[in-house]
Design an enzyme around this catalytic site. Structure first.
Site, PDB file in Angstrom:
ATOM      1  N   PHE A   1     -12.898   2.249  12.161  1.00 22.94           N
ATOM      2  CA  PHE A   1     -13.914   1.542  12.951  1.00 22.94           C
ATOM      3  C   PHE A   1     -15.304   2.150  12.822  1.00 22.94           C
ATOM      4  CE2 PHE A   1     -13.165   5.002  15.976  1.00 22.94           C
ATOM      5  CZ  PHE A   1     -14.445   5.227  16.459  1.00 22.94           C
TER       6      PHE A   1
ATOM      7  N   LYS B   1      -8.854  -4.513   4.197  1.00 23.30           N
ATOM      8  CA  LYS B   1      -8.393  -4.694   5.583  1.00 23.30           C
ATOM      9  C   LYS B   1      -9.327  -3.842   6.462  1.00 23.30           C
ATOM     10  CE  LYS B   1      -6.357  -3.331   8.770  1.00 23.30           C
ATOM     11  NZ  LYS B   1      -7.036  -3.116  10.078  1.00 23.30           N
TER      12      LYS B   1
ATOM     13  N   GLU C   1      -9.578  -3.371  13.051  1.00 23.74           N
ATOM     14  CA  GLU C   1      -9.517  -4.491  13.999  1.00 23.74           C
ATOM     15  C   GLU C   1     -10.562  -4.328  15.107  1.00 23.74           C
ATOM     16  OE1 GLU C   1      -7.423  -2.127  13.615  1.00 23.74           O
ATOM     17  OE2 GLU C   1      -6.603  -1.388  15.513  1.00 23.74           O
TER      18      GLU C   1
ATOM     19  N   SER D   1      -7.508   7.997  10.713  1.00 16.62           N
ATOM     20  CA  SER D   1      -6.990   9.216  11.336  1.00 16.62           C
ATOM     21  C   SER D   1      -5.904   9.839  10.448  1.00 16.62           C
ATOM     22  CB  SER D   1      -6.401   8.873  12.708  1.00 16.62           C
ATOM     23  OG  SER D   1      -5.367   7.935  12.533  1.00 16.62           O
TER      24      SER D   1
ATOM     25  N   CYS E   1     -16.414  11.667  10.733  1.00 16.85           N
ATOM     26  CA  CYS E   1     -15.498  12.694  10.225  1.00 16.85           C
ATOM     27  C   CYS E   1     -16.237  13.920   9.741  1.00 16.85           C
ATOM     28  CB  CYS E   1     -14.654  12.119   9.111  1.00 16.85           C
ATOM     29  SG  CYS E   1     -15.659  11.662   7.699  1.00 16.85           S
TER      30      CYS E   1
HETATM   31  P1  NAD Z   1      -7.202   4.689  12.623  1.00 16.64           P
HETATM   32  O1  NAD Z   1      -6.355   5.605  11.815  1.00 16.64           O
HETATM   33  O2  NAD Z   1      -6.764   4.353  13.990  1.00 16.64           O
HETATM   34  O3  NAD Z   1      -7.382   3.289  11.865  1.00 16.64           O
HETATM   35  C1  NAD Z   1      -7.786   3.220  10.506  1.00 16.64           C
HETATM   36  C2  NAD Z   1      -7.218   1.942   9.891  1.00 16.64           C
HETATM   37  O4  NAD Z   1      -5.788   1.998   9.911  1.00 16.64           O
HETATM   38  C3  NAD Z   1      -7.627   0.677  10.629  1.00 16.64           C
HETATM   39  O5  NAD Z   1      -7.936  -0.320   9.690  1.00 16.64           O
HETATM   40  C4  NAD Z   1      -6.360   0.310  11.413  1.00 16.64           C
HETATM   41  O6  NAD Z   1      -6.224  -1.071  11.632  1.00 16.64           O
HETATM   42  C5  NAD Z   1      -5.256   0.809  10.497  1.00 16.64           C
HETATM   43  N1  NAD Z   1      -4.042   1.184  11.220  1.00 16.64           N
HETATM   44  C6  NAD Z   1      -3.927   1.582  12.516  1.00 16.64           C
HETATM   45  N2  NAD Z   1      -2.650   1.881  12.805  1.00 16.64           N
HETATM   46  C7  NAD Z   1      -1.936   1.677  11.666  1.00 16.64           C
HETATM   47  C8  NAD Z   1      -0.548   1.850  11.321  1.00 16.64           C
HETATM   48  N3  NAD Z   1       0.342   2.291  12.206  1.00 16.64           N
HETATM   49  N4  NAD Z   1      -0.170   1.570  10.051  1.00 16.64           N
HETATM   50  C9  NAD Z   1      -1.061   1.138   9.136  1.00 16.64           C
HETATM   51  N5  NAD Z   1      -2.384   0.969   9.419  1.00 16.64           N
HETATM   52  C10 NAD Z   1      -2.815   1.242  10.661  1.00 16.64           C
HETATM   53  O7  NAD Z   1      -8.681   5.338  12.631  1.00 16.64           O
HETATM   54  P2  NAD Z   1      -9.957   4.886  13.467  1.00 16.64           P
HETATM   55  O8  NAD Z   1      -9.748   5.250  14.896  1.00 16.64           O
HETATM   56  O9  NAD Z   1     -10.323   3.485  13.127  1.00 16.64           O
HETATM   57  O10 NAD Z   1     -11.067   5.826  12.825  1.00 16.64           O
HETATM   58  C11 NAD Z   1     -11.338   7.131  13.258  1.00 16.64           C
HETATM   59  C12 NAD Z   1     -10.624   8.142  12.404  1.00 16.64           C
HETATM   60  O11 NAD Z   1     -11.011   7.986  11.039  1.00 16.64           O
HETATM   61  C13 NAD Z   1     -10.988   9.582  12.763  1.00 16.64           C
HETATM   62  O12 NAD Z   1      -9.823  10.359  12.713  1.00 16.64           O
HETATM   63  C14 NAD Z   1     -11.958   9.984  11.666  1.00 16.64           C
HETATM   64  O13 NAD Z   1     -12.040  11.368  11.416  1.00 16.64           O
HETATM   65  C15 NAD Z   1     -11.389   9.255  10.505  1.00 16.64           C
HETATM   66  N6  NAD Z   1     -12.377   9.079   9.452  1.00 16.64           N
HETATM   67  C16 NAD Z   1     -12.234   9.856   8.353  1.00 16.64           C
HETATM   68  C17 NAD Z   1     -13.171   9.764   7.343  1.00 16.64           C
HETATM   69  C18 NAD Z   1     -13.044  10.633   6.132  1.00 16.64           C
HETATM   70  O14 NAD Z   1     -13.822  10.454   5.204  1.00 16.64           O
HETATM   71  N7  NAD Z   1     -12.123  11.570   6.070  1.00 16.64           N
HETATM   72  C19 NAD Z   1     -14.245   8.866   7.443  1.00 16.64           C
HETATM   73  C20 NAD Z   1     -14.340   8.075   8.581  1.00 16.64           C
HETATM   74  C21 NAD Z   1     -13.387   8.190   9.590  1.00 16.64           C
END
Ligand code: NAD
Length: 497
Positions: free
Chosen positions: A159, A183, A186, A236, A291
């Site tokens: 997000f 994708k 959401e 995450s 991040c």
């Molecule tokens: P998230 O892991 O909740 O969601 C990321 C994506 O995964 C979304 O598109 C979501 O719909 C999908 N998703 C959620 N649950 C899922 C499941 N069980 N199976 C498959 N797909 C699923 O992360 P978020 O809250 O949207 O973003 C924040 C996180 O992203 C933080 O941990 C942040 O550190 C990380 N992040 C990392 C970087 C990097 O470069 N390392 C960059 C930006 C954000």
């Protein structure tokens, strides 16, 4: 601090759709609302993509990709030139929309898209870079590298950067001849419609860029589809690992970037003004929801002057303008609980953002707010020291020397970024060598490499090999074919005869 341009939040609910074969199409799965972190109002809605919708979108992408692979890179690049022109033209409009759904202030929304455009410029430059190489390895026999597309590739994004993170991969993957399935999160799906329409206007053939809205089920259907050959993920750590495992078990290449807990090592000889601004901006920028945000300050020796500068800078920030909002109310509650737990464990609160609200804008009253929070005397290993909180909170751990500081840094499971503030090059070099991260900064609070340098962490911040942008991403988004050629029989015999 200054009052920045306020975000124009949509006043009507935007119907957000999938983008399939060049058209917006309504999904038929679960209905989901998009809520603006600034005012708590519904600003969008969409229906998730079902497995059959995913299957059909990917099959169409595969047909489009077979033709795109035949198009020379110089011609593909023309579409990317047009794409850049359109994004620059629509920059402000897109920045307002992405800020509205993600909680960023307007300047951050704009900066994120500009950073994505830098990756696009790198992709445009690929046509002029040496992507192959040919050598006569024996008399009359040559070996050659050819970079070819992978086929249909997919990317799942978080997000917090609705345009920048997808733009890390869209231009490179398309320029290298792939079809791209996206994708979006959401929580922030609206920006994807702007990017899709910009690519269509730029002249990208239909079917090469398919956007599938949804959640877990949509992601799993994408990973499992046999035509999807490579999967990028950013989010995450827990989900990154799950996506990596699922794709890898199917024998696919997966690069899954996860969460972070970034450390800043502050040494007494650091320039206090540079450190004050750099460290404050690192943990408060994007309201700590990035991040690369500083999360732990390893304060070595007497750095009181510097800490006072950090407090002064952070406490001058106004919510709603200098600093944006937190993605959900649940996340605000989580941050409140984390601060309370740290305090109960003995931390001293030097700056408490829990009661802060957005100032001067009535519409923001129902938004998700928390101000900059500085916790002192945090204990290594505690939640505030080792768990990703994802908010504008920094935990100070007092250390007697660099060795103790780096031992703490090395003990955390993540490996995204680490920075040091110092005026001594030898000490900076020591931290660079000892840091257990993929990215390191010196007197830089947010050490994001700029193109052509690659972006990527190590340890629990990344599963898979290579980086997601720059030079080290090219082998992920393409296949290298090794060609050995001989046209006529030579007089001399060798093992390649
Ligand atoms: P998230 O892991 O909740 O969601 C990321 C994506 O995964 C979304 O598109 C979501 O719909 C999908 N998703 C959620 N649950 C899922 C499941 N069980 N199976 C498959 N797909 C699923 O992360 P978020 O809250 O949207 O973003 C924040 C996180 O992203 C933080 O941990 C942040 O550190 C990380 N992040 C990392 C970087 C990097 O470069 N390392 C960059 C930006 C954000």
């Amino acid at each position: 601090m200054s009052s920045l341009s306020s975000v124009k939040i949509p006043s009507q609910i935007i119907k957000c759709h999938n983008f399939i074969n060049g058209d917006f199409v309504v999904g038929s799965g679960e209905k989901i609302q998009v809520i603006s972190p600034f005012n708590g109002k519904v600003i969008g809605e969409f229906s998730s993509s079902t497995k059959s919708e995913v299957d059909s979108a990917i099959a169409q992408a595969a047909s489009a990709q077979a033709l795109w692979a035949e198009v020379p890179m110089k011609e593909r690049t023309k579409v990317m030139f047009n794409f850049r022109t359109i994004l620059i033209r629509d920059l402000e409009e897109i920045a307002h929309l992405k800020s509205s759904e993600s909680g960023k202030n307007f300047e951050e929304g704009r900066a994120g898209l500009l950073k994505g455009i830098e990756v696009l410029e790198y992709a445009i430059a690929l046509q002029n870079m040496d992507l192959g190489g040919k050598v006569e390895v024996s008399r009359g026999v040559s070996c050659e590298y050819r970079r070819e597309p992978v086929g249909v590739v997919a990317n799942i994004t978080p997000f917090n950067f609705p345009a920048m993170v997808p733009m890390w991969t869209i231009p490179i993957a398309l320029t290298l001849g792939n079809a791209y399935i996206w994708k979006p999160s959401e929580k922030t799906p609206l920006t994807s419609m702007k990017i899709a329409i910009a690519l269509k206007e730029a002249g990208l053939p239909d079917g090469l860029f398919q956007v599938l809205q949804g959640t877990k089920e949509t992601v799993e259907a994408i990973i499992d589809h046999p035509a999807v050959k490579a999967i990028g993920f950013v989010g995450s750590t827990k989900i990154a690992k799950a996506v990596f495992d699922r794709g890898s078990l199917l024998g696919k290449r997966v690069l899954a970037l996860g969460g972070a807990k970034n450390h800043i090592v502050l040494l007494p000889d650091a320039n206090p003004d540079l450190a004050g601004v750099g460290i404050s901006d690192s943990f408060t920028g994007c309201a700590g929801q990035r991040c690369m945000a500083a999360s732990v300050l390893l304060a070595v020796g007497d750095v009181e002057t510097h800490i006072q500068k950090i407090i002064a800078r952070a406490s001058s920030l106004k919510l709603g303008s200098d600093m944006g909002a937190i993605i959900t109310k649940a996340q605000v509650n989580f941050l409140h609980a984390a601060i309370a737990k740290a305090e109960a464990a003995g931390a001293k609160i030097l700056l408490d953002g829990r009661k802060m609200k957005a100032e001067g804008i009535a519409e923001y009253a129902e938004g998700n707010w928390i101000g900059p929070t500085i916790l002192d005397n945090v204990q290594p290993g505690s939640e505030a020291a080792s768990v990703e909180l994802f908010g504008p909170i920094i935990s100070i751990i007092r250390c007697k020397d660099i060795s103790e500081a780096m031992k703490i840094e090395n003990s955390v499971r993540y490996g995204n970024a680490c920075s040091v503030f110092t005026s001594n090059g030898a000490l900076a070099e020591k931290v660079i060598k000892m840091a257990s991260t993929g990215m390191v900064g010196v007197n830089v609070g947010v050490p994001v490499p700029r193109e052509p340098f690659s972006f990527g962490g190590i340890n629990a911040s990344k599963f898979g090999h290579g980086d997601i942008t720059g030079q080290h991403s090219l082998d992920f988004w393409s296949n290298i074919k090794k060609v050995t050629v001989k046209w006529e029989k030579q007089n001399d015999n060798n093992w390649m005869s």
